[in-house]
Design a protein around this motif. Structure first.
Motif, PDB file in Angstrom:
ATOM      1  N   PHE A 165      39.614 -12.471 -34.384  1.00 28.45           N
ATOM      2  CA  PHE A 165      38.209 -12.334 -34.810  1.00 28.45           C
ATOM      3  C   PHE A 165      37.989 -13.246 -36.007  1.00 28.45           C
ATOM      4  CE2 PHE A 165      39.292  -8.632 -32.454  1.00 28.45           C
ATOM      5  CZ  PHE A 165      38.131  -8.144 -31.880  1.00 28.45           C
ATOM      6  N   GLU A 166      37.091 -14.228 -35.852  1.00 27.42           N
ATOM      7  CA  GLU A 166      36.866 -15.232 -36.896  1.00 27.42           C
ATOM      8  C   GLU A 166      35.382 -15.564 -37.027  1.00 27.42           C
ATOM      9  OE1 GLU A 166      38.305 -16.873 -39.198  1.00 27.42           O
ATOM     10  OE2 GLU A 166      40.472 -16.764 -38.868  1.00 27.42           O
ATOM     11  N   ASP A 167      34.971 -15.843 -38.270  1.00 26.32           N
ATOM     12  CA  ASP A 167      33.597 -16.321 -38.497  1.00 26.32           C
ATOM     13  C   ASP A 167      33.552 -17.817 -38.763  1.00 26.32           C
ATOM     14  OD1 ASP A 167      33.005 -16.553 -41.881  1.00 26.32           O
ATOM     15  OD2 ASP A 167      34.870 -15.683 -41.140  1.00 26.32           O
ATOM     16  N   ALA A 168      34.679 -18.427 -39.118  1.00 22.12           N
ATOM     17  CA  ALA A 168      34.719 -19.841 -39.492  1.00 22.12           C
ATOM     18  C   ALA A 168      35.097 -20.701 -38.294  1.00 22.12           C
ATOM     19  CB  ALA A 168      35.709 -20.065 -40.627  1.00 22.12           C
ATOM     20  N   LEU A 169      34.325 -21.744 -38.059  1.00 22.81           N
ATOM     21  CA  LEU A 169      34.556 -22.612 -36.911  1.00 22.81           C
ATOM     22  C   LEU A 169      35.939 -23.242 -36.928  1.00 22.81           C
ATOM     23  CD1 LEU A 169      33.574 -24.156 -34.391  1.00 22.81           C
ATOM     24  CD2 LEU A 169      32.579 -25.862 -35.944  1.00 22.81           C
ATOM     25  N   TYR A 170      36.359 -23.781 -38.074  1.00 22.44           N
ATOM     26  CA  TYR A 170      37.639 -24.492 -38.105  1.00 22.44           C
ATOM     27  C   TYR A 170      38.801 -23.567 -37.756  1.00 22.44           C
ATOM     28  CZ  TYR A 170      39.690 -22.678 -42.441  1.00 22.44           C
ATOM     29  OH  TYR A 170      40.280 -21.866 -43.391  1.00 22.44           O
ATOM     30  N   ALA A 172      38.554 -20.696 -35.968  1.00 22.23           N
ATOM     31  CA  ALA A 172      38.414 -20.328 -34.559  1.00 22.23           C
ATOM     32  C   ALA A 172      38.962 -21.436 -33.659  1.00 22.23           C
ATOM     33  CB  ALA A 172      36.946 -20.056 -34.235  1.00 22.23           C
ATOM     34  N   LYS A 173      38.743 -22.687 -34.055  1.00 16.05           N
ATOM     35  CA  LYS A 173      39.290 -23.818 -33.294  1.00 16.05           C
ATOM     36  C   LYS A 173      40.809 -23.757 -33.242  1.00 16.05           C
ATOM     37  CE  LYS A 173      35.769 -27.440 -33.837  1.00 16.05           C
ATOM     38  NZ  LYS A 173      35.452 -28.744 -34.488  1.00 16.05           N
ATOM     39  N   GLU A 194      26.105 -22.881 -33.388  1.00 18.11           N
ATOM     40  CA  GLU A 194      26.050 -23.243 -31.978  1.00 18.11           C
ATOM     41  C   GLU A 194      27.396 -23.759 -31.490  1.00 18.11           C
ATOM     42  OE1 GLU A 194      23.673 -22.598 -29.732  1.00 18.11           O
ATOM     43  OE2 GLU A 194      22.798 -21.481 -31.415  1.00 18.11           O
ATOM     44  N   GLU A 195      28.080 -24.517 -32.329  1.00 18.84           N
ATOM     45  CA  GLU A 195      29.405 -25.007 -31.953  1.00 18.84           C
ATOM     46  C   GLU A 195      30.401 -23.853 -31.873  1.00 18.84           C
ATOM     47  OE1 GLU A 195      32.632 -28.459 -33.259  1.00 18.84           O
ATOM     48  OE2 GLU A 195      30.688 -28.340 -34.273  1.00 18.84           O
ATOM     49  N   LEU A 196      30.309 -22.929 -32.818  1.00 14.46           N
ATOM     50  CA  LEU A 196      31.176 -21.752 -32.773  1.00 14.46           C
ATOM     51  C   LEU A 196      30.917 -20.952 -31.505  1.00 14.46           C
ATOM     52  CD1 LEU A 196      33.217 -19.838 -34.188  1.00 14.46           C
ATOM     53  CD2 LEU A 196      31.254 -18.724 -35.284  1.00 14.46           C
ATOM     54  N   LYS A 197      29.661 -20.771 -31.182  1.00 11.32           N
ATOM     55  CA  LYS A 197      29.264 -19.997 -29.997  1.00 11.32           C
ATOM     56  C   LYS A 197      29.811 -20.609 -28.720  1.00 11.32           C
ATOM     57  CE  LYS A 197      25.097 -17.844 -28.080  1.00 11.32           C
ATOM     58  NZ  LYS A 197      23.619 -17.710 -28.254  1.00 11.32           N
ATOM     59  N   SER A 198      29.779 -21.940 -28.640  1.00 11.72           N
ATOM     60  CA  SER A 198      30.249 -22.616 -27.430  1.00 11.72           C
ATOM     61  C   SER A 198      31.771 -22.645 -27.335  1.00 11.72           C
ATOM     62  CB  SER A 198      29.692 -24.044 -27.375  1.00 11.72           C
ATOM     63  OG  SER A 198      30.227 -24.828 -28.437  1.00 11.72           O
ATOM     64  N   LEU A 199      32.449 -22.488 -28.461  1.00 11.84           N
ATOM     65  CA  LEU A 199      33.911 -22.567 -28.481  1.00 11.84           C
ATOM     66  C   LEU A 199      34.581 -21.261 -28.088  1.00 11.84           C
ATOM     67  CD1 LEU A 199      36.592 -24.100 -29.536  1.00 11.84           C
ATOM     68  CD2 LEU A 199      36.173 -22.791 -31.649  1.00 11.84           C
ATOM     69  N   VAL A 200      34.077 -20.144 -28.609  1.00 12.62           N
ATOM     70  CA  VAL A 200      34.791 -18.866 -28.505  1.00 12.62           C
ATOM     71  C   VAL A 200      34.585 -18.208 -27.149  1.00 12.62           C
ATOM     72  CG1 VAL A 200      34.717 -18.507 -30.999  1.00 12.62           C
ATOM     73  CG2 VAL A 200      32.870 -17.591 -29.565  1.00 12.62           C
ATOM     74  N   ASP A 201      35.419 -17.195 -26.879  1.00 17.13           N
ATOM     75  CA  ASP A 201      35.302 -16.446 -25.620  1.00 17.13           C
ATOM     76  C   ASP A 201      34.143 -15.460 -25.663  1.00 17.13           C
ATOM     77  OD1 ASP A 201      37.948 -17.255 -24.166  1.00 17.13           O
ATOM     78  OD2 ASP A 201      38.533 -16.788 -26.224  1.00 17.13           O
ATOM     79  N   ILE A 202      33.948 -14.846 -26.825  1.00 15.37           N
ATOM     80  CA  ILE A 202      32.851 -13.900 -27.032  1.00 15.37           C
ATOM     81  C   ILE A 202      32.231 -14.209 -28.387  1.00 15.37           C
ATOM     82  CG2 ILE A 202      32.185 -11.475 -27.312  1.00 15.37           C
ATOM     83  CD1 ILE A 202      34.577 -10.709 -25.579  1.00 15.37           C
ATOM     84  N   TYR A 203      30.918 -14.217 -28.447  1.00 20.51           N
ATOM     85  CA  TYR A 203      30.208 -14.468 -29.710  1.00 20.51           C
ATOM     86  C   TYR A 203      29.298 -13.288 -29.992  1.00 20.51           C
ATOM     87  CZ  TYR A 203      27.001 -16.669 -33.066  1.00 20.51           C
ATOM     88  OH  TYR A 203      26.237 -16.971 -34.175  1.00 20.51           O
ATOM     89  N   ILE A 204      29.349 -12.756 -31.228  1.00 24.34           N
ATOM     90  CA  ILE A 204      28.552 -11.579 -31.561  1.00 24.34           C
ATOM     91  C   ILE A 204      27.896 -11.742 -32.933  1.00 24.34           C
ATOM     92  CG2 ILE A 204      29.932  -9.971 -30.182  1.00 24.34           C
ATOM     93  CD1 ILE A 204      31.337  -9.125 -32.818  1.00 24.34           C
ATOM     94  N   HIS A 205      26.815 -11.008 -33.116  1.00 28.30           N
ATOM     95  CA  HIS A 205      26.194 -10.875 -34.428  1.00 28.30           C
ATOM     96  C   HIS A 205      26.617  -9.573 -35.099  1.00 28.30           C
ATOM     97  CE1 HIS A 205      23.583 -14.077 -32.927  1.00 28.30           C
ATOM     98  NE2 HIS A 205      23.265 -14.298 -34.189  1.00 28.30           N
ATOM     99  N   ASN A 206      27.052  -8.614 -34.283  1.00 26.47           N
ATOM    100  CA  ASN A 206      27.352  -7.280 -34.787  1.00 26.47           C
ATOM    101  C   ASN A 206      28.425  -6.649 -33.909  1.00 26.47           C
ATOM    102  OD1 ASN A 206      26.996  -4.260 -35.156  1.00 26.47           O
ATOM    103  ND2 ASN A 206      25.513  -5.029 -36.643  1.00 26.47           N
ATOM    104  N   TYR A 207      29.330  -5.900 -34.515  1.00 26.72           N
ATOM    105  CA  TYR A 207      30.439  -5.310 -33.753  1.00 26.72           C
ATOM    106  C   TYR A 207      29.982  -4.273 -32.735  1.00 26.72           C
ATOM    107  CZ  TYR A 207      33.788  -7.729 -36.682  1.00 26.72           C
ATOM    108  OH  TYR A 207      34.521  -8.720 -37.295  1.00 26.72           O
TER     109      TYR A 207
END
Length: 213
Positions: A165-170, A172-173, A194-207
């Motif tokens: 679980f990560e908030d930082a793009l670098y 998460a990469k 947007e780049e983070l969203k396209s990279l990860v398996d699941i993207y959320i604003h809230n748990y």
């Protein structure tokens, strides 16, 4: 999501705490009694924390080692954490859900363990995590997967069903490139959502958005 293990970042992922880090090195230098010129501030811009502290020792002839300065800095960060930070929305409910399903949990952080353990204790969250490791302890930043691998080994779960679980793009990469499932959690400190969203398996604003199988 099928999950047996969870590896959480701390700042911006478990806690709303990224504001503490804004200009942290300059505020710390002020505590040390150092006044930086605009030219000196430019020198420190973009450096990693280790580089900043070592440069400060050299440039200002500080009578302290890197390890001593780092300990002082994390003591300062701990005081800021305790006074100014709170858990992310719905994270405690989510941790309870994982615990009830027997999911093993750990933390991989770029913050010294003592600082974050203090704030975890304040909010009664310590018992959720069986492993807490910082990049400083393992000797590698999150541009490398070492801290995730160390936590994975400590919690003892299969990599295929362990989620980072990560908030930082670098960061998460790094996790994604090294075979981890990754949940990207929104935090306003990361400008490239947007780049983070396209990279990860699941993207959320809230748990609360996550369902656990």
């Amino acid at each position: 999501m099928k999950i047996t293990g969870a590896i959480f970042d701390f700042d911006g992922t478990l806690f709303d705490s990224m504001h503490v880090w804004k200009g942290i090195r300059y505020k710390f230098f002020e505590i040390l009694g150092l006044e930086l010129t605009p030219e000196e501030e430019e020198l420190f811009k973009g450096l990693f924390l280790r580089e900043s502290l070592n440069l400060a020792i050299e440039r200002f002839n500080l009578n302290k080692s890197y390890e001593e300065l780092l300990e002082m800095l994390f003591d300062y960060i701990k005081s800021r954490y305790l006074a100014e930070t709170e858990p992310k929305n719905d994270i405690i409910d989510f941790l309870e859900k994982l615990k009830s399903k027997g999911v093993k949990m750990g933390i991989a952080t770029a913050t010294g363990e003592s600082a974050l353990l203090a704030v975890l204790e304040k909010y009664g969250m310590t018992d959720y995590f069986s492993a807490v490791y910082s990049t400083y302890t393992v000797g590698a930043s999150k541009t490398e997967p070492k801290v995730y691998d160390v936590v994975l080994d400590a919690i003892g779960t299969d990599k295929e069903t362990t989620w980072v679980f990560e908030d930082a793009l670098y960061a998460a990469k790094t996790a994604k490139a090294n075979g981890y499932n990754v949940v990207g959690i929104y935090d306003k400190s990361e400008p490239k959502q947007e780049e983070l969203k396209s990279l990860v398996d699941i993207y959320i604003h809230n748990y609360a958005e996550l369902e656990v199988l």
